[in-house]
Structures are given as structure tokens and as C-alpha cells.
Design an enzyme around this catalytic site. Sequence first.
Site, PDB file in Angstrom:
ATOM      1  CE  LYS A  11      69.336 -20.044  -2.473  1.00 46.51           C
ATOM      2  NZ  LYS A  11      70.370 -19.145  -2.250  1.00 46.51           N
ATOM      3  CE1 TYR A  51      68.427 -14.892  -4.703  1.00 50.41           C
ATOM      4  CE2 TYR A  51      67.835 -16.508  -6.579  1.00 50.41           C
ATOM      5  CZ  TYR A  51      68.037 -16.067  -5.124  1.00 50.41           C
ATOM      6  OH  TYR A  51      68.177 -16.945  -4.237  1.00 50.41           O
ATOM      7  CG  PHE A  59      77.500 -13.401  -6.904  1.00 51.40           C
ATOM      8  CD1 PHE A  59      75.857 -13.756  -6.625  1.00 51.40           C
ATOM      9  CD2 PHE A  59      77.888 -12.614  -6.023  1.00 51.40           C
ATOM     10  CE1 PHE A  59      75.274 -12.994  -5.885  1.00 51.40           C
ATOM     11  CE2 PHE A  59      77.185 -11.884  -5.063  1.00 51.40           C
ATOM     12  CZ  PHE A  59      76.076 -12.054  -5.085  1.00 51.40           C
ATOM     13  NE  ARG A  87      69.083 -12.192   6.856  1.00 55.82           N
ATOM     14  CZ  ARG A  87      69.624 -12.557   5.756  1.00 55.82           C
ATOM     15  NH1 ARG A  87      68.691 -13.046   4.569  1.00 55.82           N
ATOM     16  NH2 ARG A  87      70.607 -12.025   5.498  1.00 55.82           N
ATOM     17  CB  THR A  93      75.580 -16.105   2.411  1.00 53.39           C
ATOM     18  OG1 THR A  93      74.619 -15.220   3.269  1.00 53.39           O
ATOM     19  CG2 THR A  93      75.291 -16.367   1.049  1.00 53.39           C
ATOM     20  NE  ARG A 104      72.007 -20.067   3.199  1.00 57.75           N
ATOM     21  CZ  ARG A 104      71.648 -18.852   3.425  1.00 57.75           C
ATOM     22  NH1 ARG A 104      71.938 -17.832   4.371  1.00 57.75           N
ATOM     23  NH2 ARG A 104      70.934 -18.239   2.349  1.00 57.75           N
ATOM     24  CG  ASN A 114      73.106 -20.232  -0.189  1.00 62.46           C
ATOM     25  OD1 ASN A 114      71.989 -20.598  -0.862  1.00 62.46           O
ATOM     26  ND2 ASN A 114      73.303 -19.078   0.404  1.00 62.46           N
ATOM     27  CG  HIS A 117      66.051 -16.636  -0.853  1.00 66.57           C
ATOM     28  ND1 HIS A 117      66.899 -15.791  -0.826  1.00 66.57           N
ATOM     29  CD2 HIS A 117      64.900 -16.252  -0.280  1.00 66.57           C
ATOM     30  CE1 HIS A 117      66.235 -14.708  -1.008  1.00 66.57           C
ATOM     31  NE2 HIS A 117      65.078 -15.041  -0.288  1.00 66.57           N
ATOM     32  CD  GLU A 128      62.830 -12.213  -1.168  1.00 62.01           C
ATOM     33  OE1 GLU A 128      63.775 -11.654  -1.173  1.00 62.01           O
ATOM     34  OE2 GLU A 128      62.679 -13.096  -0.245  1.00 62.01           O
TER      35      GLU A 128
HETATM   36  P1  CMP Z   1      70.364 -15.945  -1.109  1.00 61.06           P
HETATM   37  O1  CMP Z   1      70.120 -15.779   0.307  1.00 61.06           O
HETATM   38  O2  CMP Z   1      69.482 -16.562  -1.719  1.00 61.06           O
HETATM   39  O3  CMP Z   1      70.681 -14.347  -1.701  1.00 61.06           O
HETATM   40  C1  CMP Z   1      71.371 -14.390  -2.713  1.00 61.06           C
HETATM   41  C2  CMP Z   1      72.219 -15.370  -3.409  1.00 61.06           C
HETATM   42  O4  CMP Z   1      73.185 -15.170  -4.124  1.00 61.06           O
HETATM   43  C3  CMP Z   1      72.927 -16.010  -2.116  1.00 61.06           C
HETATM   44  O5  CMP Z   1      71.757 -16.599  -1.282  1.00 61.06           O
HETATM   45  C4  CMP Z   1      73.919 -17.067  -2.408  1.00 61.06           C
HETATM   46  O6  CMP Z   1      73.227 -18.215  -3.160  1.00 61.06           O
HETATM   47  C5  CMP Z   1      74.308 -16.092  -3.880  1.00 61.06           C
HETATM   48  N1  CMP Z   1      75.818 -15.652  -3.515  1.00 61.06           N
HETATM   49  C6  CMP Z   1      75.849 -14.404  -2.725  1.00 61.06           C
HETATM   50  N2  CMP Z   1      77.318 -14.570  -2.728  1.00 61.06           N
HETATM   51  C7  CMP Z   1      77.923 -15.151  -3.417  1.00 61.06           C
HETATM   52  C8  CMP Z   1      79.142 -15.418  -4.069  1.00 61.06           C
HETATM   53  N3  CMP Z   1      80.139 -14.516  -3.617  1.00 61.06           N
HETATM   54  N4  CMP Z   1      79.326 -16.340  -4.983  1.00 61.06           N
HETATM   55  C9  CMP Z   1      78.258 -16.826  -5.585  1.00 61.06           C
HETATM   56  N5  CMP Z   1      77.099 -16.893  -4.971  1.00 61.06           N
HETATM   57  C10 CMP Z   1      76.739 -15.958  -4.221  1.00 61.06           C
END
Ligand code: CMP
Length: 140
Positions: A11, A51, A59, A87, A93, A104, A114, A117, A128
Amino acid sequence: MASNRTFTMIKPDAVEANHIGHILAMITDAGFTIKAMKFTHLSRKDAETFYAVHKERPFFGELVDYMISGPVVAAILEKDNAVADFRNLIGATDPAEAAEGTVRKKYAESKAKNAVHGSDSDDNAAIESGFHFSEREIVG
Ligand code: CMP
């Protein structure tokens, strides 16, 4: 049966911080083979579509703004049990909750920024991957 492919993006925060090489090394050291890869800057429409499953979440706007804030590396990865193993490699996350030694834990700034993905299911890995790559861009 578990699929042997997953989809990832490195990212914008991790690209900006020059972590592409370190993260790709962690991925290949963990036994994943790269089947397709591109360096690309998502449009707003791309990020909203990718997304879309999160569009009702509070968010969502922040997530889309962040994902278009700079380029990303998109890739299809292959390994036995790819989705679950990837994962585990990237960790939770929220980097504050991610296990030691995960991508991460090492490289993510926050729950929003983070670093990487990883697809959460075989079905989503296929969706995806298809969103980012045509068949002829995937190494057989
Ligand atoms: P990802 O695994 O790409 O899938 C969904 C994304 O949403 C996640 O990683 C984070 O980057 C984002 N995300 C998930 N929860 C939150 C949150 N509480 N606040 C902001 N971003 C979030």
C-alpha cells in the site's frame, strides 16, 4: 480444498517509506511465488470498486483517500494454502495487534495505513486478482 493463490497490494504508506523490496523479500522467503505483479496508481473509481464490500463502513472514505494517495504494488502469489498462509505472514489488520515478525508488525504505520493487503478468502482472491490482472498478465 484451499486454493493455491492469493492477491496482495503493497500500500501507499509502505511504498512511500521504501519498503517494497523488504516486503517482497519477506514474501518470497516465506515460500510464495510471484505469478503476476504491477506498480500502479489506483484511480478513485478503482479504489471504490476494489473496496466496495466496505462502502457502508465509517472508514470507507478514509480508506479510499489513502489508497489513491500514492502508487501501490499489486501481485498474485502462489503457494499451498496461499490465502491463510499469507494472512499469517502479514499479521493482524491493526499493527498494534500483529504478531512479532509479521509484515504489518514491522512495516505498518496504523490500522488504516497498514502496509499490505491480503485477500480474506479464495473467492475474494480470484475476484481481486481478476480486478487487477488479465489472464495474459499472469505467468503460467
Ligand atoms: P485491508 O486488509 O486492505 O482491508 C480493508 C482495509 O480497511 C484494511 O486493510 C485497512 O486498511 C482498512 N481498515 C480496516 N479497519 C479500519 C479502521 N477501523 N479504520 C481505518 N481503516 C480501516
